[in-house]
Design a protein around this motif. Structure first.
Motif, short mmCIF file in Angstrom:
data_model
loop_
_atom_site.label_atom_id
_atom_site.label_comp_id
_atom_site.label_asym_id
_atom_site.label_seq_id
_atom_site.Cartn_x
_atom_site.Cartn_y
_atom_site.Cartn_z
N VAL A 86 9.94 -77.61 14.30
CA VAL A 86 9.86 -78.96 13.74
C VAL A 86 10.77 -79.08 12.52
O VAL A 86 11.46 -80.09 12.32
CB VAL A 86 8.41 -79.31 13.37
N ALA A 87 10.79 -78.02 11.70
CA ALA A 87 11.62 -78.04 10.49
C ALA A 87 13.11 -78.14 10.83
O ALA A 87 13.85 -78.90 10.22
CB ALA A 87 11.35 -76.79 9.66
N TRP A 88 13.57 -77.36 11.82
CA TRP A 88 14.98 -77.43 12.22
C TRP A 88 15.34 -78.84 12.70
O TRP A 88 16.39 -79.39 12.34
CB TRP A 88 15.28 -76.42 13.32
N CYS A 89 14.48 -79.41 13.53
CA CYS A 89 14.77 -80.74 14.09
C CYS A 89 14.72 -81.81 13.01
O CYS A 89 15.53 -82.75 13.03
CB CYS A 89 13.77 -81.06 15.21
N THR A 90 13.80 -81.66 12.07
CA THR A 90 13.72 -82.63 10.97
C THR A 90 14.96 -82.56 10.09
O THR A 90 15.53 -83.58 9.70
CB THR A 90 12.46 -82.38 10.13
N ALA A 91 15.38 -81.34 9.77
CA ALA A 91 16.56 -81.16 8.92
C ALA A 91 17.82 -81.69 9.58
O ALA A 91 18.68 -82.30 8.92
CB ALA A 91 16.72 -79.70 8.56
N PHE A 92 17.95 -81.47 10.88
CA PHE A 92 19.14 -81.96 11.58
C PHE A 92 19.20 -83.49 11.57
O PHE A 92 20.25 -84.08 11.30
CB PHE A 92 19.14 -81.48 13.04
N ALA A 93 18.07 -84.12 11.85
CA ALA A 93 18.04 -85.57 11.98
C ALA A 93 18.04 -86.30 10.64
O ALA A 93 18.37 -87.49 10.59
CB ALA A 93 16.83 -85.99 12.80
N ASN A 94 17.68 -85.58 9.56
CA ASN A 94 17.51 -86.24 8.27
C ASN A 94 18.16 -85.45 7.13
O ASN A 94 17.49 -85.08 6.16
CB ASN A 94 16.02 -86.44 7.99
N PRO A 95 19.46 -85.20 7.21
CA PRO A 95 20.11 -84.37 6.19
C PRO A 95 20.12 -85.01 4.80
O PRO A 95 20.26 -84.30 3.80
CB PRO A 95 21.53 -84.19 6.73
N ALA A 112 3.86 -80.54 26.03
CA ALA A 112 4.76 -81.67 25.76
C ALA A 112 6.20 -81.24 25.52
O ALA A 112 7.08 -82.09 25.39
CB ALA A 112 4.24 -82.45 24.55
N LYS A 113 6.43 -79.95 25.48
CA LYS A 113 7.77 -79.46 25.14
C LYS A 113 8.81 -79.96 26.13
O LYS A 113 8.67 -79.82 27.34
CB LYS A 113 7.76 -77.93 25.11
N ASP A 114 9.86 -80.56 25.60
CA ASP A 114 10.96 -81.09 26.41
C ASP A 114 12.26 -80.56 25.84
O ASP A 114 12.57 -80.80 24.67
CB ASP A 114 10.93 -82.62 26.37
N PRO A 115 13.05 -79.82 26.63
CA PRO A 115 14.31 -79.27 26.11
C PRO A 115 15.21 -80.32 25.47
O PRO A 115 15.95 -80.03 24.53
CB PRO A 115 14.96 -78.65 27.35
N ALA A 116 15.15 -81.55 25.97
CA ALA A 116 16.01 -82.60 25.41
C ALA A 116 15.66 -82.89 23.96
O ALA A 116 16.51 -83.31 23.18
CB ALA A 116 15.88 -83.87 26.24
N ASP A 117 14.40 -82.68 23.59
CA ASP A 117 13.96 -82.99 22.23
C ASP A 117 14.51 -82.02 21.19
O ASP A 117 14.54 -82.33 20.00
CB ASP A 117 12.43 -82.98 22.16
N VAL A 118 14.89 -80.83 21.63
CA VAL A 118 15.38 -79.82 20.68
C VAL A 118 16.86 -79.49 20.91
O VAL A 118 17.37 -78.52 20.36
CB VAL A 118 14.53 -78.53 20.76
N ALA A 119 17.53 -80.33 21.68
CA ALA A 119 18.97 -80.13 21.92
C ALA A 119 19.75 -80.72 20.75
O ALA A 119 20.55 -81.64 20.90
CB ALA A 119 19.38 -80.77 23.23
N ILE A 120 19.50 -80.17 19.57
CA ILE A 120 20.09 -80.71 18.35
C ILE A 120 21.41 -80.01 18.04
O ILE A 120 21.71 -78.95 18.58
CB ILE A 120 19.11 -80.56 17.16
N GLY A 121 22.18 -80.62 17.16
CA GLY A 121 23.45 -80.03 16.76
C GLY A 121 23.29 -79.14 15.54
O GLY A 121 22.18 -78.71 15.19
N ALA A 122 24.41 -78.88 14.89
CA ALA A 122 24.42 -77.99 13.73
C ALA A 122 23.73 -78.66 12.54
O ALA A 122 23.86 -79.86 12.31
CB ALA A 122 25.84 -77.61 13.36
N VAL A 123 23.01 -77.86 11.79
CA VAL A 123 22.29 -78.33 10.60
C VAL A 123 23.19 -78.15 9.39
O VAL A 123 23.76 -77.08 9.19
CB VAL A 123 20.97 -77.55 10.44
N GLU A 124 23.29 -79.17 8.57
CA GLU A 124 24.19 -79.12 7.42
C GLU A 124 23.51 -78.82 6.11
O GLU A 124 24.18 -78.57 5.11
CB GLU A 124 24.96 -80.44 7.32
N VAL A 125 22.18 -78.84 6.06
CA VAL A 125 21.49 -78.58 4.79
C VAL A 125 21.44 -77.07 4.55
O VAL A 125 21.47 -76.27 5.49
CB VAL A 125 20.07 -79.17 4.78
N PRO A 126 21.40 -76.63 3.29
CA PRO A 126 21.29 -75.19 2.99
C PRO A 126 20.06 -74.59 3.68
O PRO A 126 18.95 -75.09 3.53
CB PRO A 126 21.15 -75.17 1.47
N SER A 127 20.29 -73.53 4.44
CA SER A 127 19.23 -72.99 5.30
C SER A 127 19.06 -71.49 5.11
O SER A 127 20.03 -70.76 4.91
CB SER A 127 19.55 -73.28 6.78
#
Length: 274
Positions: free
Chosen positions: A105-114, A200-215
């Protein structure tokens, strides 16, 4: 430790809250089958460092945030919960920490909301695309329970006195923490909700790109699921400042097996880029 309820959106989340009200917000997301209690030591450490630390029992784990539909546990809803909690606490920007499912959830949140996530710290969980890359390469097996866990399996798991969960926690997790986790999930409605994350896991939901925030990724060599190569692939999916730390002799439950060193690494990371 102060316990609280956070009314966010249409849901109400149980939470551990500590630290000065005007401190920079740090939100901590637990994994399965844990709860916010897994972060007890880290909440204290963050509060002592001057941060406002909030670890909440996520969707399905909080009685006031337990929708019945399996589709209500898809990743976009879990990400929105994080944003709603931050909004409820009056924070436009915040630091994010996650473990296991909470790490995803953290990875997906960071990607979508940098613009909102200041820093990301993931315990055990690599970037979702790194995991997918490793699976595609044949270097990372997909855990069998990811395919077999389903809400309708809750009754069978209960009949076995939560033996799978009890065994997976073993002696690595503090006894009082394990008792709370098992007590919570011994209620059929709570266990069904927790298992809905898997259904509920759907691969499409986590097909995110690169995260730009310090990780920061904290991985342990005793983790029975995530292999080192998988964790190391995360580097190609972070464009911002990135640090990978491999902890030796520690299993999957690293926040509870090694609370002091992991709290220190997490706090240093947050301070460095906060």
């Amino acid at each position: 430790m102060p316990e609280s309820k956070i009314n966010a959106g249409l849901l109400s989340f149980d939470a551990l809250v500590d630290g000065p009200p005007d401190g920079d917000l740090v939100i901590l997301l637990h994994g399965f089958p844990e709860s916010s209690r897994q972060w007890a030591a880290h909440v204290v450490a963050l509060a002592e460092a001057g941060f406002r630390a909030v670890a909440f029992d996520q969707r399905g784990y909080s009685p006031g945030a337990r929708p019945a539909a399996v589709t209500a546990y898809r990743m976009p809803h879990l990400v929105q919960d994080v944003l709603d909690v931050a909004d409820a606490l009056g924070a436009d920007r915040f630091h994010l920490v996650g473990h296991d499912w909470g790490g995803s959830v953290a990875w997906c949140t960071a990607f979508a909301n940098p613009k909102r996530v200041v820093t990301l710290t993931s315990f055990s969980t690599p970037h979702p695309r790194a995991f997918a890359d490793a699976v595609r390469e044949g270097a990372q097996p997909v855990p069998g329970y990811h395919r077999t866990f389903a809400p309708e399996g809750a009754e069978a798991m209960l009949r076995d006195n939560l033996a799978w969960i009890r065994g997976s926690l073993g002696s690595a997790v503090p006894a009082d923490h394990a008792r709370e986790y098992l007590g919570r999930l011994s209620r059929p409605e709570a266990l069904r909700a927790a298992l809905s994350w898997f259904a509920a896991k759907d691969p499409a939901d986590v097909a995110i790109g690169a995260v730009e925030v310090p990780s920061l990724l904290l991985w342990s060599d005793g983790d029975p699921v995530v292999r080192r190569h998988t964790a190391e692939l995360t580097a190609k999916w972070v464009t911002g400042p990135y640090q990978f730390v491999a902890l030796e002799g520690i299993g999957h439950w690293i926040s509870e097996e090694a609370p002091e060193p992991t709290a220190q690494l997490m706090t240093e990371h947050i301070r460095r880029y906060g």
